[in-house]
Design a protein around this motif. Sequence first.
Motif, PDB file in Angstrom:
ATOM      1  N   GLU A 190       0.812  -0.971   0.066  1.00 58.31           N
ATOM      2  CA  GLU A 190       0.030  -0.065   0.115  1.00 58.31           C
ATOM      3  C   GLU A 190       0.844   1.168   0.073  1.00 58.31           C
ATOM      4  O   GLU A 190       0.551   2.128  -0.849  1.00 58.31           O
ATOM      5  N   HIS A 209       2.612   1.697  -3.254  1.00 56.80           N
ATOM      6  CA  HIS A 209       1.855   2.119  -4.468  1.00 56.80           C
ATOM      7  C   HIS A 209       1.485   3.725  -4.340  1.00 56.80           C
ATOM      8  O   HIS A 209       1.261   4.494  -5.276  1.00 56.80           O
ATOM      9  N   ASN A 256       4.464   5.790  -5.202  1.00 60.33           N
ATOM     10  CA  ASN A 256       4.404   5.817  -6.752  1.00 60.33           C
ATOM     11  C   ASN A 256       3.147   6.786  -7.313  1.00 60.33           C
ATOM     12  O   ASN A 256       3.606   7.654  -8.293  1.00 60.33           O
ATOM     13  N   ARG A 257       2.222   6.616  -6.506  1.00 56.71           N
ATOM     14  CA  ARG A 257       0.887   7.660  -7.034  1.00 56.71           C
ATOM     15  C   ARG A 257       1.219   9.094  -6.842  1.00 56.71           C
ATOM     16  O   ARG A 257       1.186  10.093  -7.740  1.00 56.71           O
TER      17      ARG A 257
END
Length: 205
Positions: A79, A82, A85-86
């Motif tokens: 989590e 990601h 990266n987001r």
Amino acid sequence: MSQIALPLEHSPPPDRGGYLVTPANAEVHRHLQQWRDWAHHTLILTGPAASGKTTMASAFAQETGGLVVDDACESEELEIFHLWNRANDERKPLLLVSALPVAQWEVSLPDLQSRLAASLHLEIGPPDQPMIDGLLQKYFAIRGLTISEDALRYLEKRMVRSYAMVRQLAQKMDALAIESKKPINLAIAKSALGTFDAGDEKVEV
């Protein structure tokens, strides 16, 4: 963000979005305001219990619309991976909050380790005297009360300087004031601190 006027005998530090700003957390506050400059759009904020991390994060989320993860050290690694990266793909700030420094997160994913290491890390330091005074005053002001100047000065010289101690002392003085039907004065402060000195209360520092 405007300063909130409180009915206090001793002026508190400025209140920013629900939290006080003093030299103890001024660097953190400055970086939260300058989120566009964060390395990799991510800030990892750590600090002791009751130091205002969650309150600062909440104010930050409301003002910026950024991503916030409280207790990040307890979150799933994928989590966090990601979300990191987001944040970089969307150029949207990500604030990771934890009571533990990153070195104690026991991260197993190498890619996440490198991303966290490259991010901006800040820690809220121990409370200084303006912070202690302001937190005590704010606690009682919310209840429509004041704490006397001599009570503040008495505690200043004798109490353990920790956010947890400030919270526990405030709660103890509040309870004693209700029980005795007296204002938060020097006698109440002495009695409250005495319970900790005598070992009757556990101070979580």
